[in-house]
Write an enzyme that holds these catalytic residues in place. Structure first.
Site, PDB file in Angstrom:
ATOM      1  N   HIS A  17       8.041  -6.044 -42.396  1.00 30.44           N
ATOM      2  CA  HIS A  17       9.230  -5.975 -41.553  1.00 30.44           C
ATOM      3  C   HIS A  17       8.771  -5.583 -40.139  1.00 30.44           C
ATOM      4  O   HIS A  17       7.788  -4.870 -39.978  1.00 30.44           O
ATOM      5  CB  HIS A  17      10.180  -4.918 -42.122  1.00 30.44           C
ATOM      6  N   VAL A  20       9.323  -3.429 -37.948  1.00 33.44           N
ATOM      7  CA  VAL A  20       9.013  -2.059 -37.522  1.00 33.44           C
ATOM      8  C   VAL A  20       7.730  -1.529 -38.161  1.00 33.44           C
ATOM      9  O   VAL A  20       7.243  -0.469 -37.785  1.00 33.44           O
ATOM     10  CB  VAL A  20      10.155  -1.048 -37.829  1.00 33.44           C
ATOM     11  N   LYS A  21       7.177  -2.269 -39.132  1.00 37.17           N
ATOM     12  CA  LYS A  21       6.004  -1.752 -39.866  1.00 37.17           C
ATOM     13  C   LYS A  21       4.699  -2.092 -39.128  1.00 37.17           C
ATOM     14  O   LYS A  21       4.742  -2.617 -38.024  1.00 37.17           O
ATOM     15  CB  LYS A  21       6.025  -2.305 -41.287  1.00 37.17           C
ATOM     16  N   HIS A  22       3.544  -1.842 -39.763  1.00 35.33           N
ATOM     17  CA  HIS A  22       2.277  -1.955 -39.016  1.00 35.33           C
ATOM     18  C   HIS A  22       1.981  -3.347 -38.487  1.00 35.33           C
ATOM     19  O   HIS A  22       1.464  -3.489 -37.395  1.00 35.33           O
ATOM     20  CB  HIS A  22       1.105  -1.467 -39.873  1.00 35.33           C
TER      21      HIS A  22
END
Ligand code: PLP
Length: 415
Positions: free
Chosen positions: A211, A213-215
């Site tokens: 997603h 917002v993830k790394h």
């Protein structure tokens, strides 16, 4: 008046700006004119070129880039297999299905997590059982897990909260002794390691999210890694309607025949997304390096602060800082977290709270009889935690804005 030193991008730090001490929420000038989000993807021209190339290719859905992406992810996390799916939620669901978790089974998971860690257990007809967390790190407390094991328990879910791996020494020992599987919800922890071993190769199955917002970002997306080839092939069927062969394999064999032996879903990740994932993965190390530098800058600024403290570091874990979480010292504050939260948002700082303990959610209270008192450490922590902005494209001056806004707001709320 509080003085703010602004580091411009070329490293000059002589540009000072006055900070209006009257809170923005009361009509004062905000610390930032443009709001700073808590998370944000970093997309470059190379990423765009990779996606464009995929769009011009013969495949948009399951093409050659899916397998290429899976190989790259498996290599990066030191696992034998990676199975790309459409979200982190799908990754968790796929892992539970492949392990054969079903009706009558119990799965123990920490309550301080995102909704999907628990809901995916229920998707399989099993019962989520909530364990408490260690107050210092907010990672699942192995003693609390052990206390909740019953004859119906089949698996433990570890959540590498904020990007810090759990205590896999104790959890693995416990799982082995009790004959349980471990599914790691590593949606915060791509690139992290425990005792030098990369997350993704330690537990029976590890679920990652990509997603935005993830790394690394693929828009929506997820991937499960495992060393067990039996699990990997079950997962590949599960993500594709339970069908034994995908359409490329059928085309290669020149056959229309396919079989459904188990129920499956459409959890496929597209070639377009895998193109982005492959391109993003090349920058994972740089992203992590920047996240750690931001964390170090926050840590330095908060050193000796008596109103808030960063979470503690677990001794054997390498933190990759999906989130930077602080805990407020309520004894020193005149108001509660929600006042600070609103005041910080008004200053243009995108603070957040991760998470409301899942066992306190109305659905779980109604359906599973959970409630206040079940997990006291998580419930106490929930009143005191605040997630500060953290993403690779943040500049040092953005970090300083957060620090200055916190001291402005806290200054106005301390006795
Ligand atoms: C993001 C996240 C998920 C779900 O991932 P999606 O890709 O949003 O479906 C699950 N668990 C945790 C801990 C997460 O942070």
């Amino acid at each position: 008046m509080v003085e703010s030193r602004r580091n411009s991008e070329n490293g000059r730090d002589d540009v000072s700006r006055r900070i209006d001490p009257s809170l923005a929420i009361h009509g004062g000038a905000p610390v930032r004119d443009t709001p700073l989000p808590y998370a944000r993807q970093s997309i470059t021209d190379e990423d765009i070129a990779a996606v464009t190339a995929a769009l011009k290719s013969d495949w948009l859905t399951t093409g050659p880039l899916v397998a290429e992406y899976e190989t790259a992810v498996a290599q990066r996390v030191g696992a034998k297999e990676a199975v790309a799916v459409s979200s982190g939620t799908a990754a968790l669901h796929t892992a539970f299905a492949a392990l054969g978790i079903g009706a009558g089974d119990e799965v123990i998971l920490p309550t301080l997590t995102f909704a999907a860690t628990a809901s995916t257990v229920i998707f399989q007809g099993a019962r989520p059982v909530f364990a408490d967390v260690d107050p210092a790190t907010l990672l699942v407390d192995p003693a609390s897990v052990e206390a909740r094991i019953t004859p119906a328990t089949r698996a433990i879910v570890s959540v590498d909260y904020a990007g810090q791996p759990c205590d896999y020494g104790q959890l693995s020992e416990l799982a082995e002794r009790k004959g349980l599987a471990i599914v790691d919800d590593a949606c915060h922890a791509l690139g992290a390691s425990y005792r030098g071993e990369p997350i993704g190769s330690i537990t029976d199955a590890t679920a990652f999210s990509t997603h935005s917002v993830k790394h690394i970002a693929t828009g929506e997306g997820g991937v499960v890694t495992t060393d067990r080839s039996d699990l990997a092939s079950r997962m590949r069927r599960f993500r594709n309607h339970g069908i034994t062969l995908d359409h490329r394999e059928r085309a290669n064999r020149g056959s229309w025949h396919y079989e459904i032996r188990e129920l499956g879903y459409n959890y496929r990740l597209t070639d377009i997304q895998c193109a982005l994932g492959l391109s993003q993965l090349q920058k994972l190390d740089l992203f992590i390096e920047r996240r750690r530098a931001i964390a170090a800058r926050y840590n330095k600024a908060f050193k000796g602060n008596e109103t808030l403290s960063p979470l503690e570091l677990a001794p054997l874990s390498d933190h990759v800082y999906h989130l930077y979480v602080v805990r407020l010292n309520r004894k020193r504050l005149e108001s509660d977290r929600s006042d600070l939260f609103a005041a910080l948002r008004a200053e243009g700082i995108g603070v957040n709270v991760h998470y409301i303990p899942v066992h306190l959610q109305p659905y779980y209270q109604k359906e599973f009889g959970t409630g206040p008192g079940d997990c006291p450490e998580a419930e106490r922590a929930y009143q005191e935690i605040l997630t500060l902005p953290m993403f690779p494209a943040m500049r040092d001056s953005d970090v300083d804005d957060v620090v200055n806004a916190l001291s402005k707001v806290i200054g106005a709320h301390t006795a």
